[in-house]
Design an enzyme around this catalytic site. Sequence first.
Site, PDB file in Angstrom:
ATOM      1  N   GLY A  81       0.682  -1.223  -0.055  1.00  0.00           N
ATOM      2  CA  GLY A  81       0.006   0.029  -0.029  1.00  0.00           C
ATOM      3  C   GLY A  81       1.010   1.334  -0.008  1.00  0.00           C
ATOM      4  N   SER A  82       2.022   1.203   1.000  1.00  0.00           N
ATOM      5  CA  SER A  82       2.942   2.588   0.818  1.00  0.00           C
ATOM      6  C   SER A  82       3.327   2.587  -0.722  1.00  0.00           C
ATOM      7  CB  SER A  82       3.952   1.874   1.705  1.00  0.00           C
ATOM      8  OG  SER A  82       3.726   1.721   3.110  1.00  0.00           O
ATOM      9  N   ASP A 189      -7.526   1.422   3.970  1.00  0.00           N
ATOM     10  CA  ASP A 189      -8.394   0.833   4.990  1.00  0.00           C
ATOM     11  C   ASP A 189      -9.899   0.866   4.603  1.00  0.00           C
ATOM     12  OD1 ASP A 189      -6.038   0.918   6.369  1.00  0.00           O
ATOM     13  OD2 ASP A 189      -6.556   2.802   7.516  1.00  0.00           O
ATOM     14  N   SER A 214      -4.131  -1.402   0.204  1.00  0.00           N
ATOM     15  CA  SER A 214      -3.098  -2.065   0.572  1.00  0.00           C
ATOM     16  C   SER A 214      -3.804  -3.771   0.896  1.00  0.00           C
ATOM     17  CB  SER A 214      -2.662  -1.623   2.185  1.00  0.00           C
ATOM     18  OG  SER A 214      -1.819  -2.645   2.801  1.00  0.00           O
ATOM     19  N   HIS A 219      -5.573  -5.780   6.364  1.00  0.00           N
ATOM     20  CA  HIS A 219      -6.509  -5.025   5.706  1.00  0.00           C
ATOM     21  C   HIS A 219      -7.711  -5.872   5.119  1.00  0.00           C
ATOM     22  CE1 HIS A 219      -4.106  -1.435   5.416  1.00  0.00           C
ATOM     23  NE2 HIS A 219      -3.300  -2.160   5.820  1.00  0.00           N
TER      24      HIS A 219
END
Length: 440
Positions: A81-82, A189, A214, A219
């Site tokens: 996700g980053s 999220d 993510s 998640h």
Amino acid sequence: MEKEQILEMVKEYAAEHHRQKEYQKGDPIRYAGRVYDEDELCSLVDSALEFWLTAGRFTKEFESGLAEYLGVPYVSAVNSGSSANLLAVAALTSPLLGERRLKKGDEIITVAAAFPTTVAPILQCGAVPVFVDVTIPSYNIDVAGLESALSEKTKAVFLAHSLGNPFDVRTVLRFCREHGIWLIEDNCDALGGVCEIDGVMKKTGTIGDIGTSSFYPAHQMTMGEGGAVYTSDPLLHKAIRSFRDWGRECVCTGGQDNLCGHRFDGQFGTLPKGYDHKYVYSHLGYNLKITDLQAAIGCAQLRKLPTFVEKRREHWDYLRAGLEKSGAAKFLILPEKQKDTDPCWFGFIMTVKPECKRGRNEVVDLVEKNHIQTRNLFAGNILRHPCFEMLAEGRDYRVAGSLEVTDRIMYDSFWVGVYPGLTKEMMDEMIRVITEAVTA
Ligand SMILES: Cc1ncc(COP(=O)(O)O)c(C=O)c1O
């Protein structure tokens, strides 16, 4: 030996070694966890036996499956996700976007009550984050602060749907349209949530220009490590793919050589005419691709996603009703969903009221001692972290107004899980323990 025989054995193994244990009082009640069965193990082994390793047929299937689920034409799978957030901001710097592109020193409006890698890419891409306060109990941006955060350098708004609760998408979208700026939704999220916008129900992450996901185990669905970036804009998609795949110009996938039919006859930059298109770079990119093994798990999880989403909603409703009824609401601010939305919750967040004899840390300590995992709202206030010590307000970032509510969340809020692996017994225990911790 045939693959089918191996997969039959994998199913037997899964039944024997991976069945979820029945909850016994005193067992840890986690805030999140993988929910899976033989399907994920079989898909993973299928991909392992194929041994393609890099993005292949499972990645293709996953990207098109997620695109269909979201109702967008373009999905790019990535390794976290980053990375998805980094790509979303990096894409905005692409020369493909002309005058609308993000340049060094341009500003992006965001919040400080955030996960760190929603904010980090803004700085990593040479832009200036502008922090606006949030509200309780939405834990999302206070949209009243948007206008005062605006400057002639504002190029984008980048916000997460906090713990799954959609931010005020109508107001934020109107603001972005009015001022001709980009909207990136960190949907890490919130996957599966929906919002009514212009009379149409749309999935979170597909309302702005770019959305990110993510697939870390906490998640809505998982592939271990993994993520995705999605958009409906073909130019943004082109930039996202290029930045993801080393910055290259060519769109051939692994194993393909000359999809466009012009591999050796193009003219790029000051390169000699006909320089091999496979090695032409239009951006200074990264390699943020996933492996087919990850995608194989993702394909099986994606089929379960609608059930996971429903379970998360049921669990959030159950906890909310239980804590309201138990009397805990006298001492805790309970979460509220944004109106005209049907969120897919990541967690159940509460803020300890001044009326409570115990502070947040004491409450959390008691809850954890009773084997219930808790989490803070990520960074609380990212500006108060060591990573901001070297940065200067006014030069590297701006704060628009005060961050009073952000600080309150840092001191007084905590959250517990709603993930699909919870049972009614676990949630009853959560309600009992939390109520005791705040009322006793
Ligand atoms: C809102 C938000 N954005 C981004 C991320 C980063 O995702 P990943 O851990 O896959 O890098 C997270 C992680 O939990 C998150 O909660």
